[in-house]
Design an enzyme around this catalytic site. Structure first.
Site, mmCIF file in Angstrom:
data_model
loop_
_atom_site.group_PDB
_atom_site.id
_atom_site.type_symbol
_atom_site.label_atom_id
_atom_site.label_comp_id
_atom_site.label_asym_id
_atom_site.label_seq_id
_atom_site.Cartn_x
_atom_site.Cartn_y
_atom_site.Cartn_z
ATOM 1 N N ASP A 27 10.579 32.640 56.569
ATOM 2 C CA ASP A 27 9.723 33.760 56.631
ATOM 3 C C ASP A 27 8.892 33.937 57.724
ATOM 4 O O ASP A 27 8.375 32.560 58.095
ATOM 5 C CB ASP A 27 9.069 34.003 55.218
ATOM 6 N N HIS A 44 13.766 38.150 64.359
ATOM 7 C CA HIS A 44 14.874 37.845 63.528
ATOM 8 C C HIS A 44 15.732 36.908 64.619
ATOM 9 O O HIS A 44 16.382 36.203 64.070
ATOM 10 C CB HIS A 44 15.588 39.173 62.948
ATOM 11 N N GLU A 74 16.147 42.130 47.406
ATOM 12 C CA GLU A 74 15.227 43.111 47.612
ATOM 13 C C GLU A 74 14.959 43.604 49.149
ATOM 14 O O GLU A 74 14.154 44.411 49.193
ATOM 15 C CB GLU A 74 13.688 42.398 46.984
ATOM 16 N N LEU A 138 27.458 18.032 56.922
ATOM 17 C CA LEU A 138 26.354 18.901 56.300
ATOM 18 C C LEU A 138 26.831 20.148 55.543
ATOM 19 O O LEU A 138 27.816 20.807 56.424
ATOM 20 C CB LEU A 138 25.310 19.230 57.475
ATOM 21 N N ILE A 199 7.988 32.435 45.366
ATOM 22 C CA ILE A 199 9.447 31.996 45.287
ATOM 23 C C ILE A 199 10.399 33.153 45.898
ATOM 24 O O ILE A 199 11.498 33.118 46.023
ATOM 25 C CB ILE A 199 9.905 31.391 44.152
HETATM 26 C C1 IPE Z 1 11.789 36.380 51.480
HETATM 27 O O1 IPE Z 1 11.190 37.007 52.324
HETATM 28 C C2 IPE Z 1 13.409 36.800 51.889
HETATM 29 C C3 IPE Z 1 13.887 35.944 52.987
HETATM 30 C C4 IPE Z 1 13.344 35.263 53.746
HETATM 31 C C5 IPE Z 1 15.194 36.261 53.342
HETATM 32 P P1 IPE Z 1 10.505 38.354 52.178
HETATM 33 O O2 IPE Z 1 9.608 38.348 53.381
HETATM 34 O O3 IPE Z 1 11.279 39.495 51.955
HETATM 35 O O4 IPE Z 1 9.476 38.011 50.873
HETATM 36 P P2 IPE Z 1 8.403 38.966 50.420
HETATM 37 O O5 IPE Z 1 8.906 40.065 50.154
HETATM 38 O O6 IPE Z 1 7.213 38.955 51.332
HETATM 39 O O7 IPE Z 1 7.925 38.193 48.937
HETATM 40 C C1 IPE Z 2 11.894 36.790 57.072
HETATM 41 O O1 IPE Z 2 11.085 37.122 57.900
HETATM 42 C C2 IPE Z 2 13.143 37.242 57.320
HETATM 43 C C3 IPE Z 2 13.926 38.173 56.252
HETATM 44 C C4 IPE Z 2 13.426 38.483 55.366
HETATM 45 C C5 IPE Z 2 15.094 38.679 56.673
HETATM 46 P P1 IPE Z 2 10.269 38.414 57.658
HETATM 47 O O2 IPE Z 2 10.935 39.620 58.286
HETATM 48 O O3 IPE Z 2 9.856 38.866 56.291
HETATM 49 O O4 IPE Z 2 8.829 38.537 58.422
HETATM 50 P P2 IPE Z 2 7.444 38.776 57.930
HETATM 51 O O5 IPE Z 2 7.128 38.196 56.704
HETATM 52 O O6 IPE Z 2 7.587 40.248 57.930
HETATM 53 O O7 IPE Z 2 6.438 38.148 59.193
HETATM 54 MG MG MG Z 3 8.486 38.008 55.134
#
Ligand code: IPE
Ligand code: IPE
Ligand code: MG
Length: 254
Positions: A27, A44, A74, A138, A199
């Protein structure tokens, strides 16, 4: 029925010094890009590079399973252009990286509900899994359109389809072969980058006794050093699985 791996709630698992299985919520990509006045999707893109480095580090540290959350059930709620960027990045990543994974004897698996992905992506996923199926250093599992609740619901449905009589009552052992991670030990260590402490519907079932580690480091800049810091934190934990400290092997007064 598949052979069952030990369950942390049914038996006391072995406690490896280096985690056998690490699960990561990658994240913070969007915030990393925003801090640099770049579009979120650049985060990304950099995230894929971070994953490459972490895979390499896991392999050299002797981690056997690495499971990463790439797209949650989600995440479809995000703006359409970000979702479609993520889909094409996923396809490109598979096309570009699979040969390299294969050369490094890494097995690639994908978990989640694939039915919502386009046909080309689904086919590329299948081919990548088939090519690397026999590899053994792995196992890299990518969770895509995955949700912990989906996983459990899907497992119950699949189990009942095969064994309708289990509608009368079933055990953990009946259900677990149908969960998407049934062929891996439960994660020893969970890492979430990006500062949030939740989580987010990741491996709800499998994280029952996993050690949790949260770091503010954003995923695009997470690398070997940060991974080693997470493992060092894990190594200081006392994994009791419901027992008292005194009952643990090697402790006096049990
Ligand atoms: C969780 O991250 C999903 C992934 C990293 C793929 P999100 O950024 O979507 O989570 P929330 O919405 O902040 O909980
Ligand atoms: C996690 O990074 C990647 C995915 C959920 C695909 P985010 O895109 O959620 O990055 P933040 O949380 O907005 O910084
Ligand atoms: Mg995020």
């Amino acid at each position: 029925m598949a052979n069952l791996l030990p369950s942390s709630t049914r038996t006391i698992p072995d406690i490896p010094s280096v985690p056998r299985h690490i699960a990561i919520i990658m994240d913070g990509n969007g915030r990393w890009a925003k801090q640099r006045f770049m579009p979120r999707v650049m985060g990304h893109q950099r995230g894929v590079e971070a994953l490459r480095e972490v895979v390499k580090a896991c392999r050299s540290l002797g981690v056997e399973y690495l499971t990463v959350f790439a797209f949650s059930s989600e995440n479809w709620r995000r703006p359409a252009d970000e979702v479609s960027f993520l889909m094409s990045l996923f396809l490109k990543m598979l096309e570009r990286e699979v040969a390299n994974l294969h050369q490094n004897n890494i097995r690639l698996k994908i978990i989640g509900d694939r039915s919502r992905f386009d046909a080309k992506l689904q086919q590329t996923m299948r081919e990548a899994e088939q090519l690397t199926a026999g590899n053994s250093t792995l196992t890299l599992t990518i969770a895509a359109n995955y949700g912990g609740r989906w996983d459990m619901m899907n497992a119950v449905q699949a189990m009942l389809k095969e064994h309708p009589q289990l509608a009368q009552g079933f055990t953990e052992e009946d259900l677990s072969p149908y969960l998407s991670m049934s062929d891996a030990p439960e994660p020893d260590l969970f890492i979430r980058t990006g500062g949030e402490q939740r989580i987010s519907n990741f491996m709800l079932w499998q994280l029952a006794y996993t050690e949790l580690y949260f770091t503010d480091v954003l995923w695009p800049v997470f690398g070997r050093e940060e991974l080693e810091a997470a493992i060092a934190s894990y190594q200081k934990r006392e994994r009791r699985f419901g027992r008292t400290s005194e009952q643990l092997p090697g402790k006096q007064g049990a």
